[in-house]
Structure formats: structure tokens, C-alpha cells
Motif scaffolding. Structure first.
Motif, mmCIF file in Angstrom:
data_model
loop_
_atom_site.group_PDB
_atom_site.id
_atom_site.type_symbol
_atom_site.label_atom_id
_atom_site.label_comp_id
_atom_site.label_asym_id
_atom_site.label_seq_id
_atom_site.Cartn_x
_atom_site.Cartn_y
_atom_site.Cartn_z
ATOM 1 N N LYS A 107 -5.541 2.917 0.843
ATOM 2 C CA LYS A 107 -4.250 3.022 0.158
ATOM 3 C C LYS A 107 -4.013 1.849 -0.789
ATOM 4 N N THR A 108 -4.383 0.652 -0.346
ATOM 5 C CA THR A 108 -4.178 -0.531 -1.180
ATOM 6 C C THR A 108 -5.018 -0.452 -2.448
ATOM 7 N N GLY A 112 -2.381 -5.252 1.170
ATOM 8 C CA GLY A 112 -2.065 -4.260 2.191
ATOM 9 C C GLY A 112 -3.088 -4.248 3.302
ATOM 10 N N PRO A 157 -6.630 -5.451 -5.644
ATOM 11 C CA PRO A 157 -6.377 -5.220 -4.220
ATOM 12 C C PRO A 157 -6.876 -6.356 -3.338
ATOM 13 N N SER A 173 0.812 -1.216 0.000
ATOM 14 C CA SER A 173 0.000 0.000 0.000
ATOM 15 C C SER A 173 0.846 1.266 0.000
#
Length: 274
Positions: free
Chosen positions: A39-40, A34, A51, A12
Motif C-alpha cells: 500500500k505504501t 507506512g 516510500p 499508506s
């Protein structure tokens, strides 16, 4: 890397995000793993990856991740997720936090994904270690610093030495299969990794911080190990940005004993290469 599936944990931000982007640019299908969903998801969107979310502080969450990874074959597993805790914390699984996140969780994940790694003709398990391993005092009877005085740097060094010993023992146990293992030290990367360590954060913001490198630079050894033509030539090896190095405080007997202890701590009993 066209047509190859790569799983990068801790992707991430920092080295993980940089490596994921570099490997995606080379054509790999990247599973971006992550803890932070926001963020991921953003990294995966930016590089065209998929993701996945996990909290390595929970071994059950690691098992869930292994079940959810939609990858019948894995060509590269980059065990990059990690942390450095300021104080001693114990996970819900009963292990010291730094040791679980940095070693036990990736140890378990690798074990759970081994069949999918062996399904690839040239599979690679790459672990993000650290030069800090040279300062470790590995006590197999007190890996969680329950008896010894806890120091953040000591716990981190112990976990990083464990990463290298894991790499060496996996390389030995996986002989005769398509799986190889290697580890690397990314260097002094200026990233979010040390956000909870006030001392390191101050150093990075001081004039000394000018010697820090970017995540892209720190990711170069990982990308090299993922793409080097002859994986057997780096099997069991430890690298820095300057090339292959001989890690300190390692020996085959210690690696084998740590493996056995790790199996017991994560609740598995079979060798991953069986």
C-alpha cells in the motif's frame, strides 16, 4: 510547498495518504511512510513520493527508519500513524501496543530527526490527535494498563492525550529554534483505521455512519498546519476541522513529566532541542 521535504507516517491509507497527496500536489517532496509495503509503495507511486516502511510496534524499526530516511532537511514531520487495539498487547519493547504505536514511536522518531528538522528554516511537527483525549485518565505510573483494567477506548484516549501533551512540551522545549509543533483532531473519518474494532466498524456501516467524513476532509487540518503562513501562530496549538480548540486535561507540569517518562521508556536521555 515547492522544494520542501515532508515526512508523513501512517501514509499508506486514510488521512495520511490523503495528506500526502495534498501536500505533493502543492509541490512538496513527500516521504510516504507506512507499514504495508504494497500500500505504501502504491501511494508513493501515485503521488510521486518516496516510500519508506516501518513497524511502530518495534522501536528498533523506528531507529532503522530514521537512519534510512534520505532527507538531510525535513520541513514537515507529520506524526500520523496510529492504531486502536481491541485487547491489551505488549510489544517486544515491553510497552502496551496502543501507547507505543501512538505515542512512544513518534516521540522517538521526532527525537531522532530533530537535527534535520532544525536544519529547516521553518520546520513543523504535526501530530494526529483525537477528541477522545478528553476522556483519558493519564496515570504516569501505569501508562500501559498493567495494573488498571484494560479497555480499548481508554488506552486509545490515553495515547491521544499523550500526543497533545507531547505537542505542548515540544513547543516549549523548541523555543529559540526553527521548530514548531501542533496537533489536530481529524474528525470521524471513514477509513481503515478502525478495521480491527468491530463495534466502530458496525457503527460506520449503520445509518449513523452517514455523519462520517472522507479522508480528504479529515486531512484538511493537517494540510492547514503544514502550510499556514505563520507557524508561530499555531505553535503548541490543537486544531479540529472547525479551527483552534482548547484541549482538555492538559497542563504544563503533566506535559513535562510525561516527556521525562517517555525519554526513559524509549531509552534516550537528551532533550531533542539540544
Amino acid at each position: 510547498m515547492h522544494g520542501r521535504t515532508v515526512v508523513v507516517t501512517g501514509a499508506s491509507a486514510g488521512v495520511g495518504a490523503a495528506a500526502a497527496a495534498a501536500l505533493a500536489d502543492l509541490g512538496a517532496n513527500v516521504a510516504v511512510v507506512g507499514r504495508s509495503k504494497e500500500k505504501t509503495t502504491e501511494v508513493a507511486r501515485r503521488i510521486g513520493g518516496t516510500p519508506y516502511f516501518v513497524d511502530f510496534a518495534s522501536l528498533d524499526d523506528v531507529r532503522r527508519l530514521a537512519d534510512e530516511l534520505d532527507c538531510p532537511r525535513i520541513d514537515v514531520l507529520a506524526n500520523n500513524a496510529g492504531l486502536m487495539n481491541r485487547g491489551r498487547q505488549v510489544t517486544r519493547d515491553g510497552h502496551e501496543m496502543t501507547f507505543q504505536v501512538n505515542h512512544l514511536a513518534p516521540f522517538l522518531l521526532t527525537s531522532l530527526l530533530m537535527d534535520r528538522l532544525k536544519a529547516a528554516p521553518d520546520a513543523r511537527v504535526i501530530s494526529t490527535a483525537s477528541a477522545a483525549h478528553a476522556f483519558a485518565r493519564l496515570d504516569l505510573d501505569d501508562l500501559g494498563f498493567g495494573e488498571r483494567r484494560y479497555r480499548a477506548n481508554d488506552a486509545y484516549a490515553t495515547s491521544k492525550l499523550a500526543n497533545i501533551l507531547f505537542t505542548q512540551e515540544l513547543a516549549r522545549r523548541a523555543q529559540g529554534t526553527s521548530v514548531t509543533a501542533s496537533a489536530f483532531h481529524p474528525g470521524p473519518v471513514a477509513s481503515e483505521f478502525f478495521r480491527d474494532n468491530s463495534f466502530v466498524t458496525k457503527v460506520l456501516r449503520s445509518p449513523v455512519g452517514r455523519f462520517a467524513i472522507t479522508p480528504d476532509e479529515g486531512a484538511k487540518p493537517l494540510v492547514h498546519l503544514a502550510t499556514v503562513a505563520d507557524a508561530q501562530s499555531v505553535n503548541g496549538a490543537y486544531f479540529t476541522r472547525r479551527g483552534r480548540r482548547t484541549p482538555r486535561r492538559t497542563n504544563p507540569e503533566l506535559a513535562a513529566r510525561l516527556w521525562e517518562v517517555s525519554e526513559r521508556l524509549v531509552g534516550i536521555g537528551d532533550e531533542p532541542n539540544r
